[in-house]
Design a protein around this motif. Structure first.
Motif, PDB file in Angstrom:
ATOM      1  N   UNK A  72      -3.824  -8.607  30.262  1.00  0.00           N
ATOM      2  CA  UNK A  72      -2.713  -8.548  29.314  1.00  0.00           C
ATOM      3  C   UNK A  72      -2.956  -7.540  28.190  1.00  0.00           C
ATOM      4  N   UNK A  73      -1.832  -7.122  27.566  1.00  0.00           N
ATOM      5  CA  UNK A  73      -1.855  -6.303  26.349  1.00  0.00           C
ATOM      6  C   UNK A  73      -1.577  -7.220  25.172  1.00  0.00           C
ATOM      7  N   UNK A  74      -2.409  -7.102  24.148  1.00  0.00           N
ATOM      8  CA  UNK A  74      -2.256  -7.997  23.005  1.00  0.00           C
ATOM      9  C   UNK A  74      -1.798  -7.263  21.745  1.00  0.00           C
ATOM     10  N   UNK A  75      -0.910  -7.939  21.014  1.00  0.00           N
ATOM     11  CA  UNK A  75      -0.434  -7.418  19.727  1.00  0.00           C
ATOM     12  C   UNK A  75      -0.633  -8.485  18.669  1.00  0.00           C
ATOM     13  N   UNK A  76      -0.914  -8.053  17.495  1.00  0.00           N
ATOM     14  CA  UNK A  76      -1.198  -8.968  16.384  1.00  0.00           C
ATOM     15  C   UNK A  76      -0.395  -8.535  15.158  1.00  0.00           C
ATOM     16  N   UNK A  77       0.098  -9.495  14.362  1.00  0.00           N
ATOM     17  CA  UNK A  77       0.799  -9.225  13.100  1.00  0.00           C
ATOM     18  C   UNK A  77       0.208 -10.135  12.036  1.00  0.00           C
ATOM     19  N   UNK A  78      -0.237  -9.514  10.941  1.00  0.00           N
ATOM     20  CA  UNK A  78      -0.863 -10.252   9.849  1.00  0.00           C
ATOM     21  C   UNK A  78      -0.139  -9.921   8.554  1.00  0.00           C
ATOM     22  N   UNK A  79       0.329 -10.923   7.862  1.00  0.00           N
ATOM     23  CA  UNK A  79       1.005 -10.703   6.583  1.00  0.00           C
ATOM     24  C   UNK A  79      -0.011 -10.288   5.514  1.00  0.00           C
ATOM     25  N   UNK A  80       0.337  -9.234   4.788  1.00  0.00           N
ATOM     26  CA  UNK A  80      -0.510  -8.765   3.680  1.00  0.00           C
ATOM     27  C   UNK A  80       0.065  -9.160   2.324  1.00  0.00           C
ATOM     28  N   UNK A  81       0.917 -10.169   2.316  1.00  0.00           N
ATOM     29  CA  UNK A  81       1.555 -10.582   1.064  1.00  0.00           C
ATOM     30  C   UNK A  81       0.551 -11.055   0.012  1.00  0.00           C
ATOM     31  N   UNK A  82      -0.493 -11.818   0.364  1.00  0.00           N
ATOM     32  CA  UNK A  82      -1.476 -12.207  -0.653  1.00  0.00           C
ATOM     33  C   UNK A  82      -2.155 -10.992  -1.293  1.00  0.00           C
ATOM     34  N   UNK A  83      -2.507 -10.039  -0.436  1.00  0.00           N
ATOM     35  CA  UNK A  83      -3.128  -8.842  -0.992  1.00  0.00           C
ATOM     36  C   UNK A  83      -2.138  -8.068  -1.880  1.00  0.00           C
ATOM     37  N   UNK A  84      -0.835  -8.016  -1.468  1.00  0.00           N
ATOM     38  CA  UNK A  84       0.165  -7.333  -2.286  1.00  0.00           C
ATOM     39  C   UNK A  84       0.324  -8.014  -3.639  1.00  0.00           C
ATOM     40  N   UNK A  85       0.293  -9.358  -3.653  1.00  0.00           N
ATOM     41  CA  UNK A  85       0.384 -10.075  -4.927  1.00  0.00           C
ATOM     42  C   UNK A  85      -0.819  -9.776  -5.813  1.00  0.00           C
ATOM     43  N   UNK A  86      -1.998  -9.722  -5.190  1.00  0.00           N
ATOM     44  CA  UNK A  86      -3.186  -9.373  -5.980  1.00  0.00           C
ATOM     45  C   UNK A  86      -3.069  -7.970  -6.566  1.00  0.00           C
ATOM     46  N   UNK A  87      -2.534  -7.035  -5.750  1.00  0.00           N
ATOM     47  CA  UNK A  87      -2.379  -5.669  -6.248  1.00  0.00           C
ATOM     48  C   UNK A  87      -1.313  -5.585  -7.338  1.00  0.00           C
ATOM     49  N   UNK A  88      -0.239  -6.380  -7.210  1.00  0.00           N
ATOM     50  CA  UNK A  88       0.770  -6.409  -8.270  1.00  0.00           C
ATOM     51  C   UNK A  88       0.192  -6.947  -9.580  1.00  0.00           C
ATOM     52  N   UNK A  89      -0.633  -7.995  -9.438  1.00  0.00           N
ATOM     53  CA  UNK A  89      -1.290  -8.533 -10.634  1.00  0.00           C
ATOM     54  C   UNK A  89      -2.201  -7.487 -11.266  1.00  0.00           C
ATOM     55  N   UNK A  90      -2.901  -6.742 -10.411  1.00  0.00           N
ATOM     56  CA  UNK A  90      -3.763  -5.678 -10.921  1.00  0.00           C
ATOM     57  C   UNK A  90      -2.934  -4.599 -11.618  1.00  0.00           C
ATOM     58  N   UNK A  91      -1.790  -4.248 -11.030  1.00  0.00           N
ATOM     59  CA  UNK A  91      -0.937  -3.225 -11.643  1.00  0.00           C
ATOM     60  C   UNK A  91      -0.422  -3.687 -13.006  1.00  0.00           C
ATOM     61  N   UNK A  92      -0.020  -4.963 -13.094  1.00  0.00           N
ATOM     62  CA  UNK A  92       0.429  -5.479 -14.383  1.00  0.00           C
ATOM     63  C   UNK A  92      -0.697  -5.450 -15.412  1.00  0.00           C
ATOM     64  N   UNK A  93      -1.883  -5.837 -14.959  1.00  0.00           N
ATOM     65  CA  UNK A  93      -3.035  -5.829 -15.874  1.00  0.00           C
ATOM     66  C   UNK A  93      -3.331  -4.409 -16.374  1.00  0.00           C
ATOM     67  N   UNK A  94      -3.284  -3.455 -15.455  1.00  0.00           N
ATOM     68  CA  UNK A  94      -3.538  -2.079 -15.855  1.00  0.00           C
ATOM     69  C   UNK A  94      -2.420  -1.553 -16.769  1.00  0.00           C
ATOM     70  N   UNK A  95      -1.174  -1.956 -16.492  1.00  0.00           N
ATOM     71  CA  UNK A  95      -0.075  -1.549 -17.361  1.00  0.00           C
ATOM     72  C   UNK A  95      -0.219  -2.106 -18.767  1.00  0.00           C
ATOM     73  N   UNK A  96      -0.617  -3.391 -18.840  1.00  0.00           N
ATOM     74  CA  UNK A  96      -0.833  -3.989 -20.164  1.00  0.00           C
ATOM     75  C   UNK A  96      -1.981  -3.291 -20.878  1.00  0.00           C
ATOM     76  N   UNK A  97      -3.040  -2.993 -20.125  1.00  0.00           N
ATOM     77  CA  UNK A  97      -4.169  -2.278 -20.727  1.00  0.00           C
ATOM     78  C   UNK A  97      -3.748  -0.898 -21.225  1.00  0.00           C
ATOM     79  N   UNK A  98      -2.886  -0.232 -20.458  1.00  0.00           N
ATOM     80  CA  UNK A  98      -2.386   1.077 -20.893  1.00  0.00           C
ATOM     81  C   UNK A  98      -1.565   0.962 -22.170  1.00  0.00           C
ATOM     82  N   UNK A  99      -0.692  -0.046 -22.230  1.00  0.00           N
ATOM     83  CA  UNK A  99       0.093  -0.260 -23.441  1.00  0.00           C
ATOM     84  C   UNK A  99      -0.781  -0.557 -24.650  1.00  0.00           C
TER      85      UNK A  99
END
Length: 533
Positions: free
Chosen positions: A181-208
């Motif tokens: 068989x041929x196998x395909x996999x799909x993994x949600x990266x939403x947790x990592x995206x939320x972590x990156x959004x939190x990091x972006x907010x933190x960096x934005x606040x630090x910039x301000x």
């Protein structure tokens, strides 16, 4: 952003447009803006680099863990399946693979013994399907690679990051080597995206915060740097106002301290120079005044003698030798000229000493001009354009001096007819004296009111002393008025006298400043300073 701009515009309107008048000229504002731009650039650059590095690190770590687990599950689970599995076998294997520690969705594709394509999905009917896999990824997974020294396997594991319904996914696929068989996999990266959004907010606040901190730091630095500059500006203004004893307090050894020392040295030198010039000027004025007073006594005797000589010249007896007569007439005329010069010098001394005063009276302007012309026998050479009944509260003697000088100057240098016109301009009285001569040369115009200035250097012993127009101007100034000289487009020179119709306010202000208004004033002869420039 639109609401903010609208609020700013509204605030500016309430402040009377002060925001629109704000100009980028303040050194403090420029320092704060430059500090802010530098801090903003540095903070944004640092935040962008940090975000990019952390993003790659987070996504790469999650991606590697998922792909490694998927590849391991493919080898363990699908390797045990027959070459042509059934759909139930694929479904069971997909479910087992999805139960790994990474919790990804699995899709298995194979052909059964009848050559029919069967699917095994870990999520059931509504789960991960082949349509969710990009076509480019499917093509790459199914493409058989040429086996060589650098490539030991005909099929490889491929992956791709996709966005489905606003959620980031990692999609990967591989084909089992040796058939299967041929196998395909799909993994949600939403947790990592939320972590990156939190990091972006933190960096934005630090910039301000960094921007705010830089503005505060710039404000403090600007205050430290500009305070001495402000003190220097205040001291310079006070020095310009005549307070020559102004000095700056010097502290430190930096460039600003050196500037303060230089200012103090310059102010000290200026004060000394001005004091020396004032002393010399005072000595000069005292000398002129003393000389004028001392000359009056011998001039009185000389004048009496010349009057006797003049009577002898006019007498019918003819007691003067005809050979001596020209010399006697020269002595008489020069004595009169010397007497006028002494009177002019005394008047100039009064102006310089600030002792000249106004003696005000209600004056009919037309009558005053007529009297001035008649007293000097100028009626045939002067045309008067003035309405009767125009009154002004002025010093009549000083007005007579001004008119005598202007009209006499026009007759001497411009020739008759001389036209004198009078008009009322609001609260001002305007008298224009125009001749029909060649006019005033352009290089002479700026100097016609200078003392002892004569237009022709080749006539240093001309009848005039060069003080008449200067005295006329001083008399206009003491009234709060002005005299201007220009050339008429139709030819000839035009002197325009502008005086307030009521000089009482000026004398009241002088009285409030401690200058008493004398009733006697500084009187001289009626034709004082009649000679022109």
């Amino acid at each position: 952003m639109t609401d903010t701009q609208g609020g700013l515009r509204g605030w500016a309107a309430r402040r009377g447009g002060s925001l629109s008048r704000l100009r980028f000229t303040s050194l403090r504002l420029r320092l704060v803006v430059v500090f802010g731009l530098v801090a903003l650039t540095a903070a944004v650059s640092a935040s962008g680099i940090a975000y990019w590095l952390n993003r790659e690190a987070v996504l790469t770590r999650a991606q590697d863990a998922v792909l490694r687990d998927f590849q391991q599950e493919m080898q363990n689970r699908t390797g045990a399946l027959p070459v042509h599995p059934t759909q139930d076998e694929l479904q069971r294997a997909a479910g087992q693979m999805a139960g790994s520690s990474q919790r990804f969705s699995v899709l298995l594709v194979a052909q059964d013994t009848d050559g029919k394509t069967v699917y095994g999905n870990s999520g059931g009917i509504n789960g991960f399907s082949l349509e969710d896999v990009p076509k480019s990824l499917r093509a790459a997974v199914n493409k058989r690679q040429k086996v060589a020294d650098g490539n030991k396997s005909p099929y490889h594991l491929y992956w791709q990051r996709v966005d489905q319904h606003g959620t980031p996914y990692l999609v990967a696929g591989t084909k089992l080597v040796g058939g299967g068989p041929t196998g395909y996999m799909a993994k949600s990266l939403e947790p990592e995206a939320k972590d990156l959004n939190s990091l972006a907010w933190s960096l934005g606040i630090a910039t301000g915060l960094a921007l705010i901190g830089s503005a505060l730091l710039a404000q403090a630095a600007a205050t430290t740097v500009l305070k001495p500059v402000h003190r220097l500006g205040v001291a310079a203004r006070r020095l310009g106002e005549g307070r020559l004893d102004t000095r700056l307090r010097v502290s430190g050894t930096d460039e600003l301290a050196d500037l303060s020392r230089t200012f103090n040295n310059a102010a000290e030198a200026l004060e000394k120079r001005v004091a020396d010039m004032a002393a010399r000027d005072e000595a000069s004025r005292r000398f002129v005044a003393d000389m004028s007073h001392e000359l009056r006594t011998p001039l009185t005797a000389i004048t009496a003698v010349t009057e006797v000589l003049e009577e002898e010249l006019e007498s019918e007896a003819g007691g003067i030798d005809p050979m001596v007569e020209p010399a006697v007439r020269l002595v008489v005329s020069e004595t009169r000229r010397l007497n006028d010069l002494v009177e002019n010098l005394m008047e100039v001394t009064r102006f310089d000493a600030g002792t000249a005063r106004l003696v005000l009276d209600d004056v009919d302007i037309a009558d005053q001009i007529t009297a001035c012309i008649d007293a000097r026998a100028w009626l045939d050479a002067v045309e008067l354009d003035a309405e009767r009944g125009a009154h002004a509260r002025l010093d009549p003697r000083r007005l007579d001096v001004i008119l005598a000088n202007l009209i006499g100057n026009a007759l001497k240098h411009g020739g008759s007819p001389v036209r004198v016109s009078v008009r009322i301009d609001g609260e001002d009285l305007v008298i224009a004296v125009r001749d029909h001569g060649p006019g005033i040369p352009e290089d002479v115009l700026p100097h016609v009111f200078d003392r002892f200035y004569k237009a022709s250097a080749s006539r240093p012993r001309s009848e005039g002393s060069g003080l008449g127009l200067s005295i006329a101007l001083e008399n206009a100034h003491i009234h709060g008025g002005e005299i201007t000289a220009a050339n008429s487009p139709d030819g000839g020179a035009v002197f325009t006298l502008r005086l307030p119709r009521d000089a009482s306010r000026l004398t009241e202000e002088n009285g409030e400043n401690g200058d008493a208004v004398a009733n006697g004033g500084a009187h001289g002869p009626a034709d004082l300073g009649k000679e022109g420039a």
